[in-house]
Design a protein around this motif. Sequence first.
Motif, mmCIF file in Angstrom:
data_model
loop_
_atom_site.group_PDB
_atom_site.id
_atom_site.type_symbol
_atom_site.label_atom_id
_atom_site.label_comp_id
_atom_site.label_asym_id
_atom_site.label_seq_id
_atom_site.Cartn_x
_atom_site.Cartn_y
_atom_site.Cartn_z
ATOM 1 N N ASN A 47 0.843 -1.188 0.000
ATOM 2 C CA ASN A 47 0.000 0.000 0.000
ATOM 3 C C ASN A 47 0.881 1.242 0.000
ATOM 4 O OD1 ASN A 47 -1.958 1.889 0.201
ATOM 5 N ND2 ASN A 47 -2.595 1.369 2.275
ATOM 6 N N ARG A 48 1.314 1.665 -1.179
ATOM 7 C CA ARG A 48 2.257 2.773 -1.306
ATOM 8 C C ARG A 48 1.580 4.146 -1.351
ATOM 9 N NH1 ARG A 48 7.205 0.921 -0.041
ATOM 10 N NH2 ARG A 48 7.859 -0.772 -1.357
ATOM 11 N N ARG A 49 0.245 4.195 -1.336
ATOM 12 C CA ARG A 49 -0.427 5.480 -1.501
ATOM 13 C C ARG A 49 -0.089 6.473 -0.400
ATOM 14 N NH1 ARG A 49 -6.390 3.857 -2.060
ATOM 15 N NH2 ARG A 49 -5.620 2.273 -0.664
ATOM 16 N N SER A 50 0.172 6.015 0.804
ATOM 17 C CA SER A 50 0.473 6.933 1.897
ATOM 18 C C SER A 50 1.810 6.584 2.553
ATOM 19 C CB SER A 50 -0.650 6.901 2.935
ATOM 20 O OG SER A 50 -0.765 5.603 3.478
ATOM 21 N N SER A 51 2.676 5.907 1.834
ATOM 22 C CA SER A 51 3.948 5.490 2.410
ATOM 23 C C SER A 51 4.858 6.691 2.639
ATOM 24 C CB SER A 51 4.642 4.481 1.494
ATOM 25 O OG SER A 51 5.195 5.152 0.378
ATOM 26 N N PRO A 52 5.749 6.605 3.626
ATOM 27 C CA PRO A 52 6.714 7.684 3.843
ATOM 28 C C PRO A 52 7.577 7.953 2.608
ATOM 29 C CG PRO A 52 6.641 6.254 5.750
ATOM 30 C CD PRO A 52 5.824 5.586 4.669
ATOM 31 N N THR A 53 7.904 6.916 1.839
ATOM 32 C CA THR A 53 8.709 7.115 0.630
ATOM 33 C C THR A 53 7.933 7.941 -0.386
ATOM 34 O OG1 THR A 53 9.806 5.000 1.018
ATOM 35 C CG2 THR A 53 10.010 5.949 -1.184
ATOM 36 N N LEU A 54 6.655 7.651 -0.552
ATOM 37 C CA LEU A 54 5.834 8.437 -1.467
ATOM 38 C C LEU A 54 5.770 9.894 -1.013
ATOM 39 C CD1 LEU A 54 3.939 8.742 -3.874
ATOM 40 C CD2 LEU A 54 2.070 8.011 -2.378
ATOM 41 N N LEU A 55 5.641 10.107 0.279
ATOM 42 C CA LEU A 55 5.593 11.471 0.799
ATOM 43 C C LEU A 55 6.900 12.207 0.530
ATOM 44 C CD1 LEU A 55 3.732 10.840 4.169
ATOM 45 C CD2 LEU A 55 2.774 11.655 1.999
ATOM 46 N N LEU A 56 8.040 11.508 0.639
ATOM 47 C CA LEU A 56 9.327 12.124 0.326
ATOM 48 C C LEU A 56 9.415 12.511 -1.145
ATOM 49 C CD1 LEU A 56 11.883 9.945 2.322
ATOM 50 C CD2 LEU A 56 11.369 12.356 2.682
ATOM 51 N N VAL A 57 8.990 11.614 -2.033
ATOM 52 C CA VAL A 57 9.049 11.900 -3.470
ATOM 53 C C VAL A 57 8.127 13.067 -3.808
ATOM 54 C CG1 VAL A 57 8.605 10.987 -5.784
ATOM 55 C CG2 VAL A 57 9.741 9.560 -4.079
ATOM 56 N N GLY A 83 10.433 0.197 -10.053
ATOM 57 C CA GLY A 83 9.046 0.141 -10.517
ATOM 58 C C GLY A 83 8.154 1.127 -9.772
ATOM 59 N N PHE A 84 8.444 1.344 -8.506
ATOM 60 C CA PHE A 84 7.711 2.327 -7.711
ATOM 61 C C PHE A 84 7.860 3.718 -8.320
ATOM 62 C CE2 PHE A 84 8.045 5.468 -4.231
ATOM 63 C CZ PHE A 84 6.758 5.405 -3.732
ATOM 64 N N TYR A 85 9.096 4.085 -8.673
ATOM 65 C CA TYR A 85 9.338 5.400 -9.266
ATOM 66 C C TYR A 85 8.744 5.504 -10.671
ATOM 67 C CZ TYR A 85 12.501 5.817 -5.342
ATOM 68 O OH TYR A 85 13.021 5.854 -4.077
ATOM 69 N N GLN A 86 8.766 4.401 -11.422
ATOM 70 C CA GLN A 86 8.174 4.415 -12.758
ATOM 71 C C GLN A 86 6.664 4.639 -12.680
ATOM 72 O OE1 GLN A 86 10.111 0.683 -13.873
ATOM 73 N NE2 GLN A 86 11.032 1.765 -15.615
ATOM 74 N N LYS A 87 6.010 4.086 -11.669
ATOM 75 C CA LYS A 87 4.577 4.313 -11.496
ATOM 76 C C LYS A 87 4.280 5.774 -11.181
ATOM 77 C CE LYS A 87 3.380 -0.310 -9.948
ATOM 78 N NZ LYS A 87 2.940 -1.139 -8.815
ATOM 79 N N LEU A 88 5.278 6.488 -10.664
ATOM 80 C CA LEU A 88 5.117 7.909 -10.350
ATOM 81 C C LEU A 88 5.502 8.801 -11.523
ATOM 82 C CD1 LEU A 88 6.527 7.958 -6.704
ATOM 83 C CD2 LEU A 88 4.130 7.914 -7.443
ATOM 84 N N GLY A 89 5.811 8.196 -12.678
ATOM 85 C CA GLY A 89 6.091 8.972 -13.878
ATOM 86 C C GLY A 89 7.557 9.102 -14.248
#
Length: 113
Positions: A47-57, A83-89
Amino acid sequence: MMLTRWWPNPFRGIAFCTFFQCASFHTAAPKPDRRTASPARQARARNRRSSPTLLLVRAVEDEARFRGCQQIVLETHDFQAPGFYQKLGFEVVGRVGDYPRGYQYLTLVKRLA
């Protein structure tokens, strides 16, 4: 600017800088040990929608836009969730093999509108 995430691993974070309307950041995370990942950590990874890494990016993207940057360049390794970063564009634009041995060093770019 150094943005870090202190929980659950104090060694994760990013180094961020801007120059000539370009933002650059490097991930700072050790290779994950999948054998010792707790069920809770595995659930958070799904569940990466609210992960700390997502918040940093997202913080990097916001700051880059605020500074007038036209793109963000990310440098990371293939064991650090490209793949996480690719999903973010982000798009992989460069690879260095066996750095470290058995892994790839990646350069990714995201164009900002």
